[in-house]
Write an enzyme that holds these catalytic residues in place. Structure first.
Site, PDB file in Angstrom:
ATOM      1  N   LEU A 197     -16.146 -18.342   0.941  1.00  0.00           N
ATOM      2  CA  LEU A 197     -16.036 -17.632  -0.110  1.00  0.00           C
ATOM      3  C   LEU A 197     -15.975 -18.507  -1.554  1.00  0.00           C
ATOM      4  O   LEU A 197     -15.531 -19.582  -1.237  1.00  0.00           O
ATOM      5  CB  LEU A 197     -14.773 -16.639   0.020  1.00  0.00           C
ATOM      6  CG  LEU A 197     -14.753 -15.935   1.288  1.00  0.00           C
ATOM      7  CD1 LEU A 197     -13.462 -14.924   1.110  1.00  0.00           C
ATOM      8  CD2 LEU A 197     -15.909 -14.872   1.239  1.00  0.00           C
ATOM      9  N   HIS A 229     -17.520 -14.078  -4.747  1.00  0.00           N
ATOM     10  CA  HIS A 229     -17.288 -13.230  -3.789  1.00  0.00           C
ATOM     11  C   HIS A 229     -15.931 -12.550  -4.476  1.00  0.00           C
ATOM     12  O   HIS A 229     -15.689 -11.303  -4.308  1.00  0.00           O
ATOM     13  CB  HIS A 229     -16.853 -13.737  -2.482  1.00  0.00           C
ATOM     14  CG  HIS A 229     -18.111 -14.311  -1.851  1.00  0.00           C
ATOM     15  ND1 HIS A 229     -18.236 -15.775  -1.504  1.00  0.00           N
ATOM     16  CD2 HIS A 229     -18.995 -13.648  -1.299  1.00  0.00           C
ATOM     17  CE1 HIS A 229     -19.490 -15.812  -0.998  1.00  0.00           C
ATOM     18  NE2 HIS A 229     -19.836 -14.371  -0.640  1.00  0.00           N
ATOM     19  N   ASP A 255     -28.593 -11.143  -5.162  1.00  0.00           N
ATOM     20  CA  ASP A 255     -29.384 -10.730  -3.803  1.00  0.00           C
ATOM     21  C   ASP A 255     -29.810  -9.655  -4.636  1.00  0.00           C
ATOM     22  O   ASP A 255     -29.557  -8.401  -3.751  1.00  0.00           O
ATOM     23  CB  ASP A 255     -28.858 -10.869  -2.699  1.00  0.00           C
ATOM     24  CG  ASP A 255     -28.163 -12.261  -2.466  1.00  0.00           C
ATOM     25  OD1 ASP A 255     -29.016 -12.959  -1.739  1.00  0.00           O
ATOM     26  OD2 ASP A 255     -26.837 -12.472  -2.292  1.00  0.00           O
ATOM     27  N   ILE A 313     -22.492 -14.387 -10.691  1.00  0.00           N
ATOM     28  CA  ILE A 313     -21.526 -15.317 -11.430  1.00  0.00           C
ATOM     29  C   ILE A 313     -22.193 -16.841 -11.239  1.00  0.00           C
ATOM     30  O   ILE A 313     -22.897 -17.130 -10.432  1.00  0.00           O
ATOM     31  CB  ILE A 313     -20.323 -15.479 -10.618  1.00  0.00           C
ATOM     32  CG1 ILE A 313     -19.673 -14.139 -10.448  1.00  0.00           C
ATOM     33  CG2 ILE A 313     -19.234 -16.339 -11.397  1.00  0.00           C
ATOM     34  CD1 ILE A 313     -19.260 -13.457 -11.874  1.00  0.00           C
ATOM     35  N   ARG A 329     -24.706 -21.560  -0.011  1.00  0.00           N
ATOM     36  CA  ARG A 329     -25.620 -22.571   0.165  1.00  0.00           C
ATOM     37  C   ARG A 329     -25.410 -23.808  -0.863  1.00  0.00           C
ATOM     38  O   ARG A 329     -25.877 -24.837  -0.391  1.00  0.00           O
ATOM     39  CB  ARG A 329     -26.920 -22.134   0.073  1.00  0.00           C
ATOM     40  CG  ARG A 329     -27.196 -20.938   1.168  1.00  0.00           C
ATOM     41  CD  ARG A 329     -28.835 -20.727   1.347  1.00  0.00           C
ATOM     42  NE  ARG A 329     -29.227 -20.358   2.579  1.00  0.00           N
ATOM     43  CZ  ARG A 329     -29.282 -18.855   2.857  1.00  0.00           C
ATOM     44  NH1 ARG A 329     -28.628 -18.077   1.781  1.00  0.00           N
ATOM     45  NH2 ARG A 329     -29.392 -18.517   4.064  1.00  0.00           N
TER      46      ARG A 329
HETATM   47  O1  PAF Z   1     -25.219 -11.002   1.125  1.00  0.00           O
HETATM   48  C1  PAF Z   1     -24.545 -11.335   1.993  1.00  0.00           C
HETATM   49  O2  PAF Z   1     -23.789 -12.236   2.214  1.00  0.00           O
HETATM   50  C2  PAF Z   1     -25.151 -10.975   3.394  1.00  0.00           C
HETATM   51  O3  PAF Z   1     -26.399 -10.729   3.299  1.00  0.00           O
HETATM   52  C3  PAF Z   1     -24.390  -9.474   3.869  1.00  0.00           C
HETATM   53  C4  PAF Z   1     -24.503  -8.378   2.804  1.00  0.00           C
HETATM   54  C5  PAF Z   1     -22.883  -9.938   3.853  1.00  0.00           C
HETATM   55  C6  PAF Z   1     -24.901  -9.038   5.022  1.00  0.00           C
HETATM   56  O4  PAF Z   1     -24.836  -9.937   6.311  1.00  0.00           O
END
Ligand code: PAF
Length: 280
Positions: free
Chosen positions: A33, A37, A150, A176, A187
């Site tokens: 995290l 997040h 994403d 963010i 990553r």
């Molecule tokens: O964005 C992510 O971290 C992942 O693709 C998710 C939505 C938790 C699904 O595993």
């Protein structure tokens, strides 16, 4: 914060909370995290009475086994961060709790699966759709929160949810960035100092796309961007695309669209990063 590993137990807990009239928010994550997040969870805490964060590194969505094996795992630190912001429930299941012995399903993702991340990561979005739908079945949230870094994933989840569980509201939360402008991603932890210094140059190039479109065609701007990225040490551009923000139809002429985002995927050393931003 209550921590659950069992799908049955969290399902029962949520049923109890719902019977008390609580509005349930879910923030699905793969752990490691970061502030991105935490912002998602803060948004969920503002909108819902009970917030569940799930941490599960989903093997079905990794088309590259090396990427899966190297995915960072920081569960003790993650748990502490969730405690600090008063997240209510943590769901941290193993593979069996999520999928049992069931076979993965094949979802209709339409054109969203044929472009950008869908094209370069075959099977990725089917894996994402499978895990998110499983979490939705287990937790049955009223709302679920996803980061717009994403963006294509957000559109995929919106489509599949509208088809199968339309009562769940999908909320997108803006990306963010760190103080140098790099979009936060778990990553980023894998970048060397040199790779990081190179990667932070990409968001500035994305921002320049808008100005460039005043004098160049979409195809020319894409070529300009690709050359610029590939000249930066350690970086290799994978794709650069402009797409309609509402439909994700690829844009070849900006005058035909009112909401446009620019999307890229690139490698910094061996680490694959993605980014996108609104340009119209
Ligand atoms: O964005 C992510 O971290 C992942 O693709 C998710 C939505 C938790 C699904 O595993």
């Amino acid at each position: 914060m209550k921590v659950f590993q069992s799908a049955g137990q969290i399902h029962a807990e949520i049923n109890f909370l719902r019977s008390q009239g609580k509005k349930i928010g879910l923030v699905p994550t793969m752990g490691a995290l970061h502030i991105g997040h935490i912002k998602l969870i803060e948004r969920a805490l503002m909108a819902c009475d009970t917030v569940v964060c799930s941490i599960f590194v989903n093997p079905l969505q990794f088309n590259n086994p090396d990427d899966f094996n190297k995915y960072p795992s920081t569960i003790a630190k993650d748990t502490q961060m969730l405690e600090e912001i008063d997240c209510h429930l943590l769901f941290h299941p193993n593979y069996e709790q999520v999928y049992g012995h069931s076979e993965p399903k094949e979802y209709d993702l339409g054109h969203l699966n044929d472009m950008m991340e869908g094209l370069y990561r075959p099977g990725h979005f089917q894996g994402v759709a499978n895990v998110v739908m499983r979490f939705f079945e287990i937790v049955q949230p009223d709302m679920a929160f996803f980061g717009l870094k994403d963006y294509q994933q957000y559109m995929v989840i919106k489509k599949v949810t509208a088809q199968h569980l339309p009562q769940i509201q999908i909320m997108g939360v803006e990306t963010i960035r760190d103080e140098k402008g790099l979009a936060l991603s778990s990553r980023n932890l894998r970048l060397s100092a040199e790779e990081y210094t190179s990667a932070v140059k990409v968001p500035a190039l994305l921002r320049q796309v808008k100005e460039k479109l005043a004098e160049l065609s979409v195809a020319e701007v894409k070529t300009w961007f690709e050359k610029k990225v590939n000249k930066i040490p350690h970086l290799k551009n994978e794709y650069i695309e402009l797409a309609d923000a509402d439909t994700l139809e690829l844009v070849t002429d900006v005058s035909n669209h009112s909401h446009i985002r620019v999307f890229t995927a690139f490698y910094a050393g061996e680490v694959r990063l993605i980014d996108n931003m609104s340009i119209a």
